[in-house]
Motif scaffolding. Sequence first.
Motif, PDB file in Angstrom:
ATOM      1  N   UNK A   1     -45.944  20.569 -29.030  1.00  0.00           N
ATOM      2  CA  UNK A   1     -47.042  20.886 -28.119  1.00  0.00           C
ATOM      3  C   UNK A   1     -47.804  19.616 -27.736  1.00  0.00           C
ATOM      4  N   UNK A   2     -48.155  18.820 -28.749  1.00  0.00           N
ATOM      5  CA  UNK A   2     -48.883  17.581 -28.468  1.00  0.00           C
ATOM      6  C   UNK A   2     -48.069  16.662 -27.588  1.00  0.00           C
ATOM      7  N   UNK A   3     -46.796  16.547 -27.894  1.00  0.00           N
ATOM      8  CA  UNK A   3     -45.961  15.586 -27.170  1.00  0.00           C
ATOM      9  C   UNK A   3     -45.829  15.989 -25.711  1.00  0.00           C
ATOM     10  N   UNK A   4     -45.519  17.244 -25.462  1.00  0.00           N
ATOM     11  CA  UNK A   4     -45.274  17.664 -24.089  1.00  0.00           C
ATOM     12  C   UNK A   4     -46.540  17.716 -23.250  1.00  0.00           C
ATOM     13  N   UNK A   5     -47.629  18.207 -23.855  1.00  0.00           N
ATOM     14  CA  UNK A   5     -48.804  18.453 -23.034  1.00  0.00           C
ATOM     15  C   UNK A   5     -49.717  17.247 -22.935  1.00  0.00           C
ATOM     16  N   UNK A   6     -49.600  16.331 -23.917  1.00  0.00           N
ATOM     17  CA  UNK A   6     -50.640  15.311 -23.948  1.00  0.00           C
ATOM     18  C   UNK A   6     -50.088  13.892 -24.086  1.00  0.00           C
TER      19      UNK A   6
ATOM     20  N   UNK B   1     -46.895  12.560 -24.056  1.00  0.00           N
ATOM     21  CA  UNK B   1     -45.897  12.091 -23.101  1.00  0.00           C
ATOM     22  C   UNK B   1     -46.530  11.778 -21.750  1.00  0.00           C
ATOM     23  N   UNK B   2     -47.350  12.684 -21.175  1.00  0.00           N
ATOM     24  CA  UNK B   2     -48.009  12.346 -19.915  1.00  0.00           C
ATOM     25  C   UNK B   2     -48.887  11.098 -20.010  1.00  0.00           C
ATOM     26  N   UNK B   3     -49.588  10.950 -21.146  1.00  0.00           N
ATOM     27  CA  UNK B   3     -50.487   9.794 -21.278  1.00  0.00           C
ATOM     28  C   UNK B   3     -49.699   8.498 -21.212  1.00  0.00           C
ATOM     29  N   UNK B   4     -48.629   8.420 -21.997  1.00  0.00           N
ATOM     30  CA  UNK B   4     -47.854   7.185 -22.029  1.00  0.00           C
ATOM     31  C   UNK B   4     -47.109   6.968 -20.720  1.00  0.00           C
ATOM     32  N   UNK B   5     -46.644   8.055 -20.109  1.00  0.00           N
ATOM     33  CA  UNK B   5     -45.938   7.913 -18.846  1.00  0.00           C
ATOM     34  C   UNK B   5     -46.871   7.334 -17.793  1.00  0.00           C
ATOM     35  N   UNK B   6     -48.149   7.673 -17.870  1.00  0.00           N
ATOM     36  CA  UNK B   6     -49.114   7.165 -16.904  1.00  0.00           C
ATOM     37  C   UNK B   6     -49.495   5.719 -17.235  1.00  0.00           C
ATOM     38  N   UNK B   7     -49.587   5.422 -18.537  1.00  0.00           N
ATOM     39  CA  UNK B   7     -50.070   4.101 -18.934  1.00  0.00           C
ATOM     40  C   UNK B   7     -49.021   3.016 -18.727  1.00  0.00           C
ATOM     41  N   UNK B   8     -47.771   3.337 -18.959  1.00  0.00           N
ATOM     42  CA  UNK B   8     -46.726   2.324 -18.852  1.00  0.00           C
ATOM     43  C   UNK B   8     -46.424   2.007 -17.390  1.00  0.00           C
ATOM     44  N   UNK B   9     -46.027   0.752 -17.101  1.00  0.00           N
ATOM     45  CA  UNK B   9     -45.637   0.429 -15.728  1.00  0.00           C
ATOM     46  C   UNK B   9     -44.326   1.112 -15.337  1.00  0.00           C
ATOM     47  N   UNK B  10     -44.043   1.145 -14.018  1.00  0.00           N
ATOM     48  CA  UNK B  10     -43.076   2.094 -13.460  1.00  0.00           C
ATOM     49  C   UNK B  10     -41.722   2.294 -14.161  1.00  0.00           C
ATOM     50  N   UNK B  11     -40.791   1.344 -14.196  1.00  0.00           N
ATOM     51  CA  UNK B  11     -39.494   1.833 -14.705  1.00  0.00           C
ATOM     52  C   UNK B  11     -39.519   2.105 -16.205  1.00  0.00           C
ATOM     53  N   UNK B  12     -40.452   1.444 -16.908  1.00  0.00           N
ATOM     54  CA  UNK B  12     -40.485   1.588 -18.371  1.00  0.00           C
ATOM     55  C   UNK B  12     -40.962   2.956 -18.798  1.00  0.00           C
ATOM     56  N   UNK B  13     -41.752   3.620 -17.949  1.00  0.00           N
ATOM     57  CA  UNK B  13     -42.334   4.889 -18.391  1.00  0.00           C
ATOM     58  C   UNK B  13     -41.292   5.994 -18.566  1.00  0.00           C
ATOM     59  N   UNK B  14     -40.087   5.757 -18.054  1.00  0.00           N
ATOM     60  CA  UNK B  14     -39.030   6.741 -18.320  1.00  0.00           C
ATOM     61  C   UNK B  14     -38.351   6.490 -19.640  1.00  0.00           C
ATOM     62  N   UNK B  15     -38.535   5.288 -20.164  1.00  0.00           N
ATOM     63  CA  UNK B  15     -37.768   4.882 -21.338  1.00  0.00           C
ATOM     64  C   UNK B  15     -38.575   4.955 -22.632  1.00  0.00           C
TER      65      UNK B  15
ATOM     66  N   UNK C   1     -38.165   6.807 -26.471  1.00  0.00           N
ATOM     67  CA  UNK C   1     -37.766   5.923 -27.568  1.00  0.00           C
ATOM     68  C   UNK C   1     -38.689   6.129 -28.769  1.00  0.00           C
ATOM     69  N   UNK C   2     -40.004   6.170 -28.491  1.00  0.00           N
ATOM     70  CA  UNK C   2     -40.952   6.353 -29.589  1.00  0.00           C
ATOM     71  C   UNK C   2     -40.713   7.697 -30.271  1.00  0.00           C
ATOM     72  N   UNK C   3     -40.401   8.710 -29.468  1.00  0.00           N
ATOM     73  CA  UNK C   3     -40.168  10.034 -30.041  1.00  0.00           C
ATOM     74  C   UNK C   3     -38.954   9.995 -30.966  1.00  0.00           C
TER      75      UNK C   3
END
Lengths: 319, 324
Positions: free
Chosen positions: A116-121, A123-137, A141-143
Amino acid sequence: MNESFQLDVWKGDWGLPSVDLKCLNILVYAKFSGVPLKINPTNNPFRTPNGALPVLRCGSETLDSVKDITAFFRKKNYTADFSLTPKQCAEVVAYDTMLKEKIYPALQYVWWVDVKNYNEFIQPWYAKALPFPLNFFYPGKFERQARNMMESLYPTEGEISAIENAVYSEAQKCLTLLSTRLGEREYFFGPHPTSLDAIIYSYLAPLLKAPLPNPALQNHLKACTNLVKFVTRISQKYFPDICQEYERKKAEESVRKMRRDSENEFPHKKRNQFLAGVFATVAMVGYALSTGIVEVTRNDDRMLEGPPDYMLEDHTRDE
Amino acid sequence: MPDVLLSDTIAMELGAQEPWPQPIKLYQPYEVEQILLPDNANCLAVQAYLKMCGLEFQIEPRSNAEYMSPSGRVPFIQCGAFLVSEFDPIVSFISSKGSSLSGELGATDKADMRAYISLVNNVLVNAEQYVCWVDQATLISVTKPRHGSVYPWPLNHLLNWQKQNQITKKLNVLGWYNKSLDEVFGEVKNCCTALAERLEGKTYFFGDEPTELDALVYGHIHALTTTPFLPSVCGMSATIGRFQQLIEHCRLVNTLYFKKESDISVGQVYLHDTMSQDSFCNSTGSLESLFPLTEDSFAMLKANEKNDSLEETCHLDLKEFVIG
């Protein structure tokens, strides 16, 4: 000495100078010992020597582990531990390993494994914080890393819920111990903050402040009021700007949210009130008129009487 | 909220209701030809703790103790209907029965003790695992033959490989796998410095009475200083040997609770375990696989000639272990 220390970190949020445990540790330690740092919130673990933040750059030196960085600060005569006895230094080492053993796995679990934490909070946070191509990776990886950790720490447990129970129970016991150890003191070794306080703050603050959708462990920490006070005290004393700004933003947010909520509930409040008023008046007046409570006397007769005279007069005049 | 603490409490309540079954049985791998350094340290720690509590126990060596244990780790005790494995759960189980060594301590001291136990469990255990499973020399000449010694031919390689994978994965996650041997010794040194600072010339870590921390530290220091297989372990025992206080502490516990002359001395390499292996092998003559190992270690250690007295002690040890 005209050296400048540059520190690359994960950016802050939720009223913390950084969301990452290790970055937070270094930032707090630097504040305690008075190191002048230039902070770059890069959010980019890609351009680092070992794929991990924080990274300290000073002249030709590049360091990227908490241990190396604190040792480097000490070499430059910045330390928060000058007043500790050797025995207390030994305690710092012991508590450091205890936190790493008990609370770190729990944090990893809360952050990356809890669905629940990962999907709702997270993952979106890190996807927003990381610069563009890295946010998919990186989030993935951390998970994977966190899941790997759970599997290797509990190799005989097949069920993820059993691992969750074990990890949380260890962490809760450890939090309770810390709470009794702190007691009513200001910091762990009396009135001055030391590296132990920096370490403990860096473990507790993200867990306390992050607005997690699944707050199982967070609730236990909130129940240890002296630890909550400890974290708030350090936040307010050493990062007053960030703390206040976040509080203000949160207050604004809540006000805006409240306004929006009430607006959402009654989207055309004024118009509806006006229409209701008109309707009520019309209905009451209509009722009063139809039942004869109010009578409107007509003065039409006199009006009608008038013109015929004129007409007559006109007629007579014409005639 | 998962019902973590609730399940803990229930387990404790159930444990407390049962009367003391006598005697406790302690299951562990064969001490002479099978056990590895980390397991040996843990077994010694549990034995020391039980002795400090004044509880009677019987050692039951089993070749498959690891697979009998509920958590997959040794040692474990059987106490009536309960099977409890590993040091920490055993300590809390015994304290739920009313005999605890740390009951008198204040809240702060208790927290400190937990912290030091964590320190030992992390640094020393990981260092031991590293030496056994990552250091190539020890892995090939000691760990594999010993760990596989109780299984028949294809199985021993398979299980060795499985165990090695498991341990390497764990060490990798904890950041130990990529350390060099010197870095590992550095960690051990830091840990020992912290422990020696805490001991500060006192008899025990917390006051005049032993606690579980004393038992745990004894188990590890004793195992590390008396098991000289190869230079990598010798390096570690030499590192520990520099901390006179810890050696003294270990010797004291040994004489008080294990009633045998300590053979720990600094600067000299200890032959205790190698000797017992040798004597065991000679008497049974069944473990050919171990012969090259013992010869190796003998060459490495420049074995001295007065084996007789040591052998005697070893036989006595064996007897004592059987009797408990």
